[in-house]
Design a protein around this motif. Structure first.
Motif, PDB file in Angstrom:
ATOM      1  N   ASP A 158       3.020   7.386   2.084  1.00 13.91           N
ATOM      2  CA  ASP A 158       4.242   6.582   2.118  1.00 13.91           C
ATOM      3  C   ASP A 158       5.205   7.112   3.172  1.00 13.91           C
ATOM      4  O   ASP A 158       5.792   6.340   3.947  1.00 13.91           O
ATOM      5  N   GLU A 159       5.366   8.423   3.237  1.00 11.72           N
ATOM      6  CA  GLU A 159       6.278   9.022   4.215  1.00 11.72           C
ATOM      7  C   GLU A 159       5.839   8.731   5.641  1.00 11.72           C
ATOM      8  O   GLU A 159       6.643   8.351   6.497  1.00 11.72           O
ATOM      9  N   VAL A 160       4.554   8.904   5.918  1.00 11.10           N
ATOM     10  CA  VAL A 160       4.049   8.685   7.281  1.00 11.10           C
ATOM     11  C   VAL A 160       4.215   7.225   7.684  1.00 11.10           C
ATOM     12  O   VAL A 160       4.691   6.908   8.787  1.00 11.10           O
ATOM     13  N   VAL A 161       3.830   6.314   6.780  1.00  9.09           N
ATOM     14  CA  VAL A 161       3.910   4.890   7.098  1.00  9.09           C
ATOM     15  C   VAL A 161       5.355   4.465   7.324  1.00  9.09           C
ATOM     16  O   VAL A 161       5.674   3.746   8.273  1.00  9.09           O
ATOM     17  N   MET A 162       6.245   4.933   6.477  1.00 16.10           N
ATOM     18  CA  MET A 162       7.645   4.531   6.610  1.00 16.10           C
ATOM     19  C   MET A 162       8.286   5.113   7.863  1.00 16.10           C
ATOM     20  O   MET A 162       9.159   4.503   8.460  1.00 16.10           O
ATOM     21  N   ARG A 163       7.862   6.301   8.278  1.00 15.65           N
ATOM     22  CA  ARG A 163       8.406   6.857   9.514  1.00 15.65           C
ATOM     23  C   ARG A 163       7.929   6.036  10.711  1.00 15.65           C
ATOM     24  O   ARG A 163       8.666   5.870  11.690  1.00 15.65           O
ATOM     25  N   MET A 171       0.828  -1.207   0.000  1.00 14.24           N
ATOM     26  CA  MET A 171       0.000   0.000   0.000  1.00 14.24           C
ATOM     27  C   MET A 171       0.862   1.256   0.000  1.00 14.24           C
ATOM     28  O   MET A 171       0.598   2.211  -0.744  1.00 14.24           O
ATOM     29  N   ALA A 172       1.907   1.279   0.834  1.00 12.16           N
ATOM     30  CA  ALA A 172       2.757   2.469   0.914  1.00 12.16           C
ATOM     31  C   ALA A 172       3.514   2.701  -0.391  1.00 12.16           C
ATOM     32  O   ALA A 172       3.594   3.834  -0.881  1.00 12.16           O
ATOM     33  N   GLY A 173       4.053   1.644  -0.980  1.00  9.48           N
ATOM     34  CA  GLY A 173       4.802   1.797  -2.222  1.00  9.48           C
ATOM     35  C   GLY A 173       3.935   2.191  -3.396  1.00  9.48           C
ATOM     36  O   GLY A 173       4.372   2.921  -4.284  1.00  9.48           O
ATOM     37  N   TYR A 174       2.695   1.718  -3.403  1.00  4.84           N
ATOM     38  CA  TYR A 174       1.807   2.043  -4.514  1.00  4.84           C
ATOM     39  C   TYR A 174       1.217   3.442  -4.382  1.00  4.84           C
ATOM     40  O   TYR A 174       1.191   4.207  -5.353  1.00  4.84           O
ATOM     41  N   ILE A 175       0.752   3.792  -3.179  1.00  3.26           N
ATOM     42  CA  ILE A 175       0.124   5.106  -2.992  1.00  3.26           C
ATOM     43  C   ILE A 175       1.168   6.210  -3.031  1.00  3.26           C
ATOM     44  O   ILE A 175       0.944   7.280  -3.603  1.00  3.26           O
ATOM     45  N   SER A 176       2.338   5.961  -2.400  1.00  2.10           N
ATOM     46  CA  SER A 176       3.458   6.914  -2.337  1.00  2.10           C
ATOM     47  C   SER A 176       3.008   8.239  -1.706  1.00  2.10           C
ATOM     48  O   SER A 176       2.003   8.301  -1.006  1.00  2.10           O
ATOM     49  N   GLY A 177       3.755   9.311  -1.949  1.00  2.00           N
ATOM     50  CA  GLY A 177       3.390  10.621  -1.421  1.00  2.00           C
ATOM     51  C   GLY A 177       3.468  10.697   0.087  1.00  2.00           C
ATOM     52  O   GLY A 177       4.287  10.031   0.733  1.00  2.00           O
ATOM     53  N   ILE A 178       2.588  11.494   0.679  1.00  2.00           N
ATOM     54  CA  ILE A 178       2.602  11.739   2.121  1.00  2.00           C
ATOM     55  C   ILE A 178       2.266  10.468   2.894  1.00  2.00           C
ATOM     56  O   ILE A 178       2.792  10.227   3.989  1.00  2.00           O
ATOM     57  N   VAL A 216      10.626  -2.627  -3.432  1.00  2.00           N
ATOM     58  CA  VAL A 216      10.386  -3.257  -4.727  1.00  2.00           C
ATOM     59  C   VAL A 216       9.150  -2.665  -5.397  1.00  2.00           C
ATOM     60  O   VAL A 216       9.141  -2.409  -6.601  1.00  2.00           O
ATOM     61  N   VAL A 217       8.098  -2.422  -4.618  1.00  2.00           N
ATOM     62  CA  VAL A 217       6.832  -1.950  -5.179  1.00  2.00           C
ATOM     63  C   VAL A 217       6.968  -0.540  -5.737  1.00  2.00           C
ATOM     64  O   VAL A 217       6.299  -0.192  -6.716  1.00  2.00           O
ATOM     65  N   VAL A 218       7.813   0.286  -5.156  1.00  2.00           N
ATOM     66  CA  VAL A 218       8.007   1.647  -5.665  1.00  2.00           C
ATOM     67  C   VAL A 218       8.407   1.614  -7.141  1.00  2.00           C
ATOM     68  O   VAL A 218       7.923   2.424  -7.946  1.00  2.00           O
ATOM     69  N   ASP A 219       9.267   0.684  -7.506  1.00  2.00           N
ATOM     70  CA  ASP A 219       9.674   0.558  -8.906  1.00  2.00           C
ATOM     71  C   ASP A 219       8.592  -0.134  -9.744  1.00  2.00           C
ATOM     72  O   ASP A 219       8.344   0.253 -10.890  1.00  2.00           O
ATOM     73  N   LEU A 220       7.955  -1.167  -9.180  1.00  2.00           N
ATOM     74  CA  LEU A 220       6.923  -1.878  -9.933  1.00  2.00           C
ATOM     75  C   LEU A 220       5.739  -0.982 -10.264  1.00  2.00           C
ATOM     76  O   LEU A 220       5.114  -1.131 -11.319  1.00  2.00           O
ATOM     77  N   ALA A 221       5.408  -0.049  -9.369  1.00  2.00           N
ATOM     78  CA  ALA A 221       4.251   0.812  -9.582  1.00  2.00           C
ATOM     79  C   ALA A 221       4.415   1.716 -10.795  1.00  2.00           C
ATOM     80  O   ALA A 221       3.428   2.271 -11.291  1.00  2.00           O
ATOM     81  N   LYS A 222       5.653   1.860 -11.278  1.00  2.00           N
ATOM     82  CA  LYS A 222       5.906   2.712 -12.442  1.00  2.00           C
ATOM     83  C   LYS A 222       5.917   1.928 -13.751  1.00  2.00           C
ATOM     84  O   LYS A 222       6.125   2.509 -14.814  1.00  2.00           O
ATOM     85  N   LYS A 223       5.687   0.619 -13.680  1.00  2.00           N
ATOM     86  CA  LYS A 223       5.760  -0.212 -14.871  1.00  2.00           C
ATOM     87  C   LYS A 223       4.503  -0.047 -15.729  1.00  2.00           C
ATOM     88  O   LYS A 223       3.458   0.403 -15.269  1.00  2.00           O
ATOM     89  N   GLU A 224       4.638  -0.481 -16.979  1.00  2.00           N
ATOM     90  CA  GLU A 224       3.552  -0.307 -17.940  1.00  2.00           C
ATOM     91  C   GLU A 224       2.331  -1.141 -17.590  1.00  2.00           C
ATOM     92  O   GLU A 224       1.203  -0.733 -17.873  1.00  2.00           O
ATOM     93  N   PHE A 225       2.523  -2.326 -16.997  1.00  2.00           N
ATOM     94  CA  PHE A 225       1.361  -3.172 -16.706  1.00  2.00           C
ATOM     95  C   PHE A 225       0.458  -2.526 -15.655  1.00  2.00           C
ATOM     96  O   PHE A 225      -0.742  -2.778 -15.633  1.00  2.00           O
ATOM     97  N   VAL A 226       1.018  -1.686 -14.784  1.00  2.00           N
ATOM     98  CA  VAL A 226       0.185  -0.956 -13.823  1.00  2.00           C
ATOM     99  C   VAL A 226      -0.603   0.133 -14.537  1.00  2.00           C
ATOM    100  O   VAL A 226      -1.801   0.332 -14.274  1.00  2.00           O
TER     101      VAL A 226
END
Length: 286
Positions: A114-119, A105-112, A166-176
């Motif tokens: 992602d920052e909050v969850v990772m902190r 969820m954090a890698g796909y949604i990203s943004g704020i 891993v998901v941060v990079d996968l979320a930028k792929k064409e299949f997404v």
């Protein structure tokens, strides 16, 4: 000649791969058998005192010797597999499942978000794992479910950060992008498009978490947290045998050997999975 050499090398690789698979399968079957039937195949009752045979050295009658109460150490090692291994497997499964969901969820949604969850994950990781698990068990009580929850809490942020990277990079792929263009929702994309691409990574991560969980569960038992006497748990057996190590070293050697074999076996299974699944390097599904 080159083609023959290539064929021989190919057969060698296949043979080593099959042998490794059989060894890993044998280890997994052994662990399952210990969890399910360890107490049943024990030659003696691990809880019954036998004052006629206190502190007997290993022999034909007692292959692992006896403790100060005359209890068979082999029976206690076999019976102690369930409190240690079952807790380790359950804790690793819960921790990796929580980490996978959070990281996806954090890698796909990203943004704020992602920052909050990772902190939050960083805050949990700042605590030493064993101390954090001890605090949770002391606050919640020594029930097995609380021990599982405590160890899973230790693994949660570590698995989350691994999956998120891993998901941060996968979320930028064409299949997404293709899934979005079809009108698929975020939940569908996360669990039907991204999750299959990290399953191999999660399998390896789970096997390695099991190794750490075995050591943490044994450490908690050694410290008297989570398992109470006379329950035969490997860590607790080491603690009970330590005062007598000079006159009866088998009280410590055999439970320590069980912990070491289980931990090393889990590491080898993880390494085998990593090679079989061609990790690192998770490619997006096309």
């Amino acid at each position: 000649m080159p083609s023959t050499t290539k064929a021989l090398r190919s057969r060698d690789r296949t043979y080593r791969f099959e042998l490794g698979d059989m060894l890993c399968a044998a280890f997994v079957c052994m662990v399952a058998a210990l969890i399910l039937f360890g107490a049943a195949i024990a030659p003696y009752d691990p809880l019954v005192f036998n004052p006629l045979h206190p502190l007997e050295a290993p022999s034909m009658a007692f292959p692992f010797g006896t403790d100060e109460f005359g209890r068979d150490v082999l029976s206690r090692v076999l019976s102690g597999a369930r409190p240690t291994l079952l807790v380790a497997l359950a804790a690793a499964a819960v921790g990796v499942a929580l980490g996978a969901t959070t990281g996806l969820m954090a890698g796909y949604i990203s943004g704020i978000t992602d920052e909050v969850v990772m902190r939050v994950m960083d805050a949990l990781m700042s605590f030493p794992g064993l101390i954090l698990a001890m605090l949770v068990v002391v606050m919640l009580g020594p029930a097995p479910i609380n021990v599982v929850s405590a160890i899973a809490l230790v693994f949660w942020p570590r698995s989350a950060r691994l999956v998120r990277s891993v998901v941060v990079d996968l979320a930028k792929k064409e299949f997404v992008d293709a899934a979005r263009s079809r009108g698929e929702g975020d939940v569908f994309i996360v669990f039907r498009e991204l999750l299959p691409n990290v399953l191999a990574l999660l399998m390896v991560d789970f096997s390695l978490r099991v190794t750490a969980a075995i050591l943490v569960a044994a450490s908690l038992a050694y410290l008297g947290v989570g398992v109470s006497p006379p329950t035969p748990a490997w860590g607790l057996m080491v603690k009970d045998g330590q005062p007598l190590i000079e006159i009866a070293p088998w009280l410590v050697i055999f439970p320590c050997a069980a912990i070491a074999i289980a931990s090393i076996g889990a590491v080898l299974v993880g390494e085998r999975l990593r090679h079989a699944l061609a990790l690192p390097g998770v490619e997006a599904r096309r």
